[in-house]
Scaffold this motif. Sequence first.
Motif, PDB file in Angstrom:
ATOM      1  N   ARG A 199       0.827  -1.202   0.000  1.00 22.15           N
ATOM      2  CA  ARG A 199       0.000   0.000   0.000  1.00 22.15           C
ATOM      3  C   ARG A 199       0.866   1.259   0.000  1.00 22.15           C
ATOM      4  N   GLU A 200       2.019   1.184   0.619  1.00 22.63           N
ATOM      5  CA  GLU A 200       2.936   2.329   0.574  1.00 22.63           C
ATOM      6  C   GLU A 200       3.409   2.573  -0.854  1.00 22.63           C
ATOM      7  N   ALA A 201       3.788   1.504  -1.560  1.00 21.98           N
ATOM      8  CA  ALA A 201       4.269   1.649  -2.939  1.00 21.98           C
ATOM      9  C   ALA A 201       3.178   2.226  -3.834  1.00 21.98           C
ATOM     10  N   TYR A 202       1.946   1.756  -3.645  1.00 24.15           N
ATOM     11  CA  TYR A 202       0.827   2.277  -4.440  1.00 24.15           C
ATOM     12  C   TYR A 202       0.638   3.767  -4.188  1.00 24.15           C
ATOM     13  N   ALA A 203       0.686   4.173  -2.916  1.00 24.71           N
ATOM     14  CA  ALA A 203       0.491   5.589  -2.576  1.00 24.71           C
ATOM     15  C   ALA A 203       1.648   6.442  -3.098  1.00 24.71           C
ATOM     16  N   LEU A 204       2.868   5.917  -3.036  1.00 24.33           N
ATOM     17  CA  LEU A 204       4.017   6.665  -3.567  1.00 24.33           C
ATOM     18  C   LEU A 204       3.865   6.913  -5.059  1.00 24.33           C
ATOM     19  N   LEU A 205       3.376   5.912  -5.767  1.00 24.87           N
ATOM     20  CA  LEU A 205       3.142   6.059  -7.206  1.00 24.87           C
ATOM     21  C   LEU A 205       2.134   7.173  -7.470  1.00 24.87           C
ATOM     22  N   ARG A 206       1.028   7.169  -6.699  1.00 24.68           N
ATOM     23  CA  ARG A 206       0.005   8.196  -6.886  1.00 24.68           C
ATOM     24  C   ARG A 206       0.494   9.584  -6.454  1.00 24.68           C
TER      25      ARG A 206
END
Length: 914
Positions: free
Chosen positions: A800-807
Amino acid sequence: MPPASPLIGRTGELARLREAFARLPGAVLVGGEAGIGKTRLVREFTAGCPAARVLTGGCVELSAELLPFAPFTAALRGLVRELGVSTIEDLLPGARGLSRLLPEFGDPDEIPAAEARARLFELVLTLLDRLAERGPVVVVIEDAHWADRSSRDLLDFLIRNLAGSVLVLVTYRSEALHRDHPLRPLLAELDRIDRVERLELPRLTLAETRRMLGEHDPARAEQFFRRSEGNPLFVEALAGEESAELPESLRDLVLAGVRRLPEPTQEVLRIAAAGGQRLEHGLLSAVTGFGDAELDDALRPAVTGNVLTVDGEGYLFRHALIREAVREDLLPGELTRLHLAYARTLEERPWLVPPGRATAELAHHWHAARDLPRALESAWLASEEALRSAAHAEALALTERVLALSGRVNSGPDRILVLRRAVAAADLAGEFERGIELTTAALERTADPVVRADMLGYRGRMRLHLHRAEGADDLREAVALLPEHPPTAARARALASLAKYLYKLPDGMPEALAAAREAVRVARLTDDPTAQLTAMMTLALRDDRPDETRLALFAEMEPLLGRCEDYNEVLRHKLATSHVLEGAGRHEEAYRVALDGQREAVSYGLGRIMGTILAYNTAEPLVSLGRWDEALQVIDDAVERVPLNRHLGSLRGLAGEIHLARGDLERAASYLASAWSVARRGPVRRAEDLFAVLRLEIALRLAEGRPDRALEASALLLESGRMVDDARYAWPALALTARACQDGETLAPYLERAGALPVIGPVMAAQRLTFEAECAPVTGTGPAWIRVAEAWREIGQPYREAYALLRAVPEDRHGASDRLERARKLAADLGAAPLLAEIEELRSRSGGATAVRGLTAREVEVLRELAEGRANREIARALSISAKTASVHVSNILAKLGVSSRGEAAAVARRLGL
C-alpha cells in the motif's frame, strides 16, 4: 471350495497400484462387484511391498449399524499387537487419546465432546505421519460400502491430509452403491483430489477364465465363462465342479464348496455366519459348545478348503459372499436362536471379543434376537460408549433406537434423559435439523426450567447454525428460565452463550454486551472460569473501543486460560488477540500470536477447526508485511487440512488478492469463484469472510478494466447490515470502490457509508486517508498521496505504501524520482508485477519533465493530453480527475511555460517530444 487360484488378468491394475506407491502420498479407491477380486488384488500388491508397513482393517455389516470406527480399530489393534502400547506412546505424544478407539491406552481424557473427535482424527493422522518417517505405510480399508459414518469421516480426513510415505487403499462393492448410498458422495469428493485415483476392476475375459480354470476343453471353458460371467469368485467355485452340470443359482454355486465339507464343519460355519464376518476362536467355541480340539477338527476342512482364513486369534470368511450365502441358508427361527446364543454368551463373557466391542455386539445380537427389553438396554449402553468414542452419528442412531424401542416396552431410561442424549449427539454430529426436532420433542415433555433452558440452548445454537434468526429467541428464553438468585453456573453459561451468538448477528451487539457483562458477574460469583472467559471474549471483541483497551482486557483474561474447560475458548483467546493486534498495525506481533495459537491447535488435535481459523490470522499479517510467499504457504497448508466451508471463503479471498497483485488474473478469478461459492451461503455472514471476497472481486474487475463490474460488486457494501468488525473490513473495500466512481452521483452513497464508519487505530486511519485520496478526482479535495504513503509506511505495509508513492508523484515533482525509486524497489521485492509496470511506465513518461520548467509529473501528463488537442473535460476523463482540477493544471502549465495560449503550450510539448 479349492485353494485360491493364481492371480489372473490383473497385470494392469497391479501396475497402477505400484505406480501409486512410487509417488506417495496418495490413495487408490478400488471398486468392483462382489467376488471380482478386490481383496485378492490388494493382498497381491501388499505382498510385493516387503519394505512397507501394512495396516489392514475391514468394515462389516455390523459396523454400519453400531460399531463405529471398526476398520481403523482393527488396523490399529494389529499395530498395537506388533509394536506394543509403550512403543506407540513413545512414538506419539498424547497417544492416550487413541483410547477412544483402543481401550488398551487407558481411559479417554475428560475434554468437551466437540473437541474429542477432532483430536482423535489428528492423532490418527499424526501416528501415520510418525510411522511414515520410519518407512512407507500402506493403510487398507476393506468393504467401505459397509463403513459407518464416523469411519467415512475419518477416512475423508486422512486422505485429504496425507503427508509423507503413506498410501491408502479403499475397496468397495460398486453394485452396492445405490443412488442414496452414503459412500457415493464421499467417493465423488475424493475423486476430485489430485493424489486420489479410482480403479474399477472389470470381469475376466473368456481367455482369462480359461486360464484360471486350467481348462483345455474350449466348449467347457465357454460354458463355465457364461455361467460365471467372468466373476473370479464364481470361476473359482466352478473349478471344483466335476461335471458341466452347473448349480441353478449363483448362491448355490457359492454354497457348493461349503456343502462338500463334513457336516460338523458346515454346522460350525452356520453358527459362525450368524456371528459376523470375523469371529474370535474363544467366542466361536463358547457358542458352539465345542472344546478347543473339537473346534479345531471342525474348522480345519473349512480353512483347507479356502472357505475360512485364519486371522490372528480368530477366523475370517474368505469372502463376504460366502458368509452371506451361508447365513441366508439359515431358517428364520434358527438365525434368531443363534443371535440369542451370541448375546447370552457375550453378556456372561464379554472378554471373548476385543476390548471395546462387546457393548456394540451385544446391542446388535439382542436386537436381532428380538429381545426388546435387552435390545433397549444394550442400545442405551452402546450409545454412551459411542459418545465416549467421539462417534456422534452412531450415538445418535443408537439413541434413536432406544426412543423407538421405549415406545414398545415399559422399561428403560427416562424418556427425557434419552432425548437429551439424542439432542447432544445430533448437535455433535452436525445433524441440526434432526436435533431441532428432538429438542422440540423434549420441550413438549418437560416443565423443569433447568432442562428446558438446556434444550433451548441447544435448539437456539442449532437454529443459528442453520441461519435461522429465531435461534436468538431460544437463547434469550433459556436465560429467562434460570433464576437470578441464587447465582448459578448454568445461568452464567447461558448468558455467555447468548452473548457469544448475538454478537455475531446484525444489530446484536448492544444486547450481546449486556449479556456478557452479566455473565462475567455471575461467573465470578460461581467461580466458573469457562463462562467468564467466554463472556470476557465477547466484551473484548466489540469493535467500537480502542485497540489498546481491548488488548488490556485480553491480558486480564490470561489467568483464566489454565482453568478453562473448553480448549476452543483458550484458542479463541489467541485468535482474538492476534486479530486486534493486526487491526492495531502491530503485524509482527499479530503473526507470532496467531502462529503460536495455530501450533497449539494442531498439537491439541484441533488443527482442522480452530487451527484453520488461526491460519487466516497468521496469513493476514504476513500479507500486510509483504511476506506473500509465506502467507500463501500458510493458506495452502490450511486448505490442505480441509477446513470447514465457512472458513474457506476468507482464505481463498486472501490468496486471490496476492495472486492478483502479482498479475495472475486467471488464478485470482479461480479463487474468487470458489470463495464466492462459500461466502454467499446463508444470510448470517461475518464481515471478515464477506468483505475479503468482495475486495478481491472489486480489485479483479478494476484490473480487467471493468469499473462498471466493480461497482456492481461493490453494491453489496451498501446492502450489508451491521456486522462485527464492519469498519475494519469495509474501509479497504470502499477505497477500492472509489477508484471505480467517475462522478459525484456514483460516489455519493459510498461517501455516506464511509461517513458512518468509525476509525479506530492506525490501520483504519490509513484506510480512510486512502479512501479520501481516491475520492479526490471526483470531490476535488482530499489528502495528499504522500501523506497516505507515510501512513502506510509507519505501520509497515509495503504494497500500500508503494501504491500511494506512485500516486504521489504527479502531485509534487520535488523528490519524485526518489519516491518512484522506493516504490519500484518495494513492488519488485513483492513481485507485484502490475504495480511495478505502472511505476516503470511513469518513470519513463516523466523522464522529459526535468527539461520542462517546474512542471510536476501530473502537469506533464496534462500537457501531453493538451498537445493531443483535448479540451479540459476530455483531459479530466483521460486522467480520472475532475474538470475543475484539469482547468487548474492547464492554467499552471501556461504560467510555468511562459506562454499565453493552449496552442503555444502544445507546440512546446511537441518540441520536448511529449
